[in-house]
Design an enzyme around this catalytic site. Structure first.
Site, PDB file in Angstrom:
ATOM      1  CG  ASP A 263      46.264 -52.099  18.313  1.00  0.00           C
ATOM      2  OD1 ASP A 263      45.038 -52.091  18.466  1.00  0.00           O
ATOM      3  OD2 ASP A 263      46.841 -52.703  17.384  1.00  0.00           O
ATOM      4  CG  ASP A 320      42.805 -53.721  11.824  1.00  0.00           C
ATOM      5  OD1 ASP A 320      42.301 -53.395  12.904  1.00  0.00           O
ATOM      6  OD2 ASP A 320      43.924 -54.248  11.717  1.00  0.00           O
TER       7      ASP A 320
HETATM    8  C1  GAL Z   1      45.803 -53.950  14.817  1.00  0.00           C
HETATM    9  C2  GAL Z   1      45.559 -52.512  14.465  1.00  0.00           C
HETATM   10  C3  GAL Z   1      46.283 -52.208  13.184  1.00  0.00           C
HETATM   11  C4  GAL Z   1      47.747 -52.487  13.364  1.00  0.00           C
HETATM   12  C5  GAL Z   1      47.968 -53.925  13.857  1.00  0.00           C
HETATM   13  C6  GAL Z   1      49.397 -54.189  14.195  1.00  0.00           C
HETATM   14  O1  GAL Z   1      45.169 -54.263  16.017  1.00  0.00           O
HETATM   15  O2  GAL Z   1      44.190 -52.295  14.331  1.00  0.00           O
HETATM   16  O3  GAL Z   1      46.059 -50.869  12.811  1.00  0.00           O
HETATM   17  O4  GAL Z   1      48.265 -51.577  14.283  1.00  0.00           O
HETATM   18  O5  GAL Z   1      47.185 -54.181  14.996  1.00  0.00           O
HETATM   19  O6  GAL Z   1      49.582 -55.475  14.725  1.00  0.00           O
END
Ligand code: GAL
Length: 500
Positions: A263, A320
């Site tokens: 990520d 998200d």
């Molecule tokens: C975001 C991601 C989410 C989740 C989150 C965890 O950047 O898009 O799906 O993984 O981080 O911190």
């Protein structure tokens, strides 16, 4: 790299030239051949497409030979060459960048899409390694329902159990994925540690438990010094992998990890290829899911300096999701034009499912229908131990899942907009003249929606029409089909096959 659009007649293809960079950061995948995209196409990132054949490179706008790329390992080349005239769309999927062999090549170094150790490809005529992510992945991830604080091994084990007891495993769900907040910094040797109060038995034991059920386990990391929860949520134990890629990939492999969600979290785009190569070097097939975006513009197949199919098995295309209808719509719209990048081994990811997390049943079903027609990863995000009957029936509907998992690997697209907030989507399916069709009513009132065979690229004449949610043959229809009273925020999902 910069993408150049070449227009030939009504067909449009995307080629890549090494003359500049697209969206922000200027880094090509470190081990990707500099001109791979032009020839290796859909097969690019599978680790086998690096040594692409000139047949692929010589492709011209939408008219490439059907054997558009390198290799002859026996995987049918479904995406090379010209777009099928029956594809029901207006833009070509083949030709240069995305046309080409799926799994062929002669020991290329790019990518990591094979299920075996660093793929050697070659001309083994069908005996090559299995393509990793040949169809979109199916599984569960902890984030949507458990976020940072709720993650615990008892929760994860209960999800693995629920895969079996609810029929999710039989329906095809396979990956049980830990998201952010599983870790506790690094030890004195720089090795990642799991949080011992959340995972008292340890992650290797959890992996064993999950594997014992015939399932696979996924984990989360970032190409930065912190994870996103570390950056934005104060989870200081959340450390990233940048500079530790080799060690971390080996750690994951040694724990038995099968899937990595990587990520961006303000890391560098260039770091995605570093982890890809580190994973590949472990020799363990680890599905590689990346999020190459932050709060701002996302890297997508139509706009990214990374060659996404060469880099990962799937990539997020938007910010998200949350469990609201407007969010489902936002991500469908963000994914609409990205179909050029999707195919076996590499998928667009409009984010995890929110079915069962607060959408009403009709909207949940529409959400699932649209993810299926977009060949999106089906990663559930709800508490599987507490699903109501409708949620369970939605998530396990075999005919709808078969649309998502069709081996041809086409991402559906909009082929008609017969009214305000009314859309007809078509996904070419394997078999002759077969389409999955979504009649999508985004509006706030019920409506009648018609699909015409000409919009689907199907021959005029009779075709069978099956309603997939109703599991009912609607009988042959000629030239068109109309669904009347399509409810607001719902989808009528059909399979239409021309009658020979
Ligand atoms: C975001 C991601 C989410 C989740 C989150 C965890 O950047 O898009 O799906 O993984 O981080 O911190």
């Amino acid at each position: 790299m910069r993408r150049i659009r070449l227009v030939s007649g009504s067909k449009l293809v995307v080629a890549v030239a090494i003359i500049g960079f697209g969206c922000g950061e200027s880094q090509a995948p470190s081990n990707a051949p500099s001109d791979t995209s032009a020839g290796s196409g859909h097969g690019g990132a599978n680790g086998l497409g690096g040594n692409q054949a000139s047949a692929g490179r010589s492709s011209t706008a939408g008219t490439a030979p059907s054997a558009g790329g390198a290799g002859s390992s026996g995987v049918p080349n479904t995406s090379g060459g010209t777009m099928s005239s029956s594809d029901g769309g207006t833009t070509a999927n083949g030709g240069s960048v995305f046309g080409g062999a799926m799994n062929g090549g002669t020991g290329g170094s790019g990518g990591m899409h094979t299920a075996g150790a660093a793929g050697a490809g070659g001309s083994s005529g069908g005996a090559g390694p299995k393509l990793l992510g040949a169809t979109p992945p199916m599984g569960w991830n902890s984030w949507n329902a458990y976020n940072c604080n709720g993650l615990h091994e008892t929760v994860v084990k209960s999800m693995a159990d629920a895969f079996i007891t609810t029929g999710m495993k039989d329906a095809g769900y396979e990956y049980v994925n830990l998201d952010d907040c599983w870790m506790d910094g690094r030890d004195a040797n720089g090795k990642l540690k799991w949080n011992a109060s959340k995972f008292p038995s340890g992650i290797p034991a959890l992996a064993e438990y999950i594997h014992g059920k015939g399932l696979k386990i996924g984990i989360y990391e970032t190409p930065n010094t912190k994870t996103c929860a570390g950056l934005y949520g104060g989870y200081t134990a959340g450390v990233g992998s940048v500079g530790h890629e080799t060690t971390d990939a080996q750690t994951f492999a040694s724990w038995g990890i099968d899937y990595l969600k990587y990520d961006k979290c303000q890391g560098q785009l260039s770091a995605f290829a570093v982890m890809r190569d580190a994973l590949k070097a472990t020799g363990r097939p680890i599905f590689y899911s990346i999020n190459p975006g932050d709060q701002g513009p996302f890297c997508t197949p139509t706009n990214c300096s990374l060659n996404l199919p060469m880099t990962a098995n799937m990539w997020r295309i938007g910010f998200d999701i949350s469990a609201k209808w407007s969010e489902v719509i936002r991500l469908i719209d963000a994914n609409k034009e990205q179909y050029v990048g999707a195919g076996p081994g590499h998928w667009n990811d409009p984010d995890m499912l929110e079915v069962g997390n607060g959408l009403n049943d009709v909207e949940g079903r529409a959400h699932f229908s649209m993810w299926a027609i977009m060949a999106a990863p089906l990663i559930t995000g709800n508490d599987l131990t507490k699903m109501n009957a409708t949620t369970k029936a939605t998530l396990t509907n075999a005919e709808v899942i078969a649309v998502d998992q069709d081996p041809l690997g086409k991402q559906g697209r909009v082929v008609a907009t017969p009214g305000t907030d009314l859309e007809v989507w078509s996904k070419e399916m394997s078999g002759t003249n077969a389409r999955a069709v979504a009649l999508f009513n985004r509006s706030s009132a019920s409506a009648s929606i018609t699909v015409q065979w000409s919009q689907l690229g199907l021959p005029a004449g009779a075709a069978s029409v099956r309603d997939l949610w109703a599991a009912k043959e609607l009988g042959p229809a000629t030239g068109s089909y109309t669904a009347s009273n399509v409810a607001s925020h719902s989808v009528v999902l059909l399979k239409i096959v021309s009658t020979p």
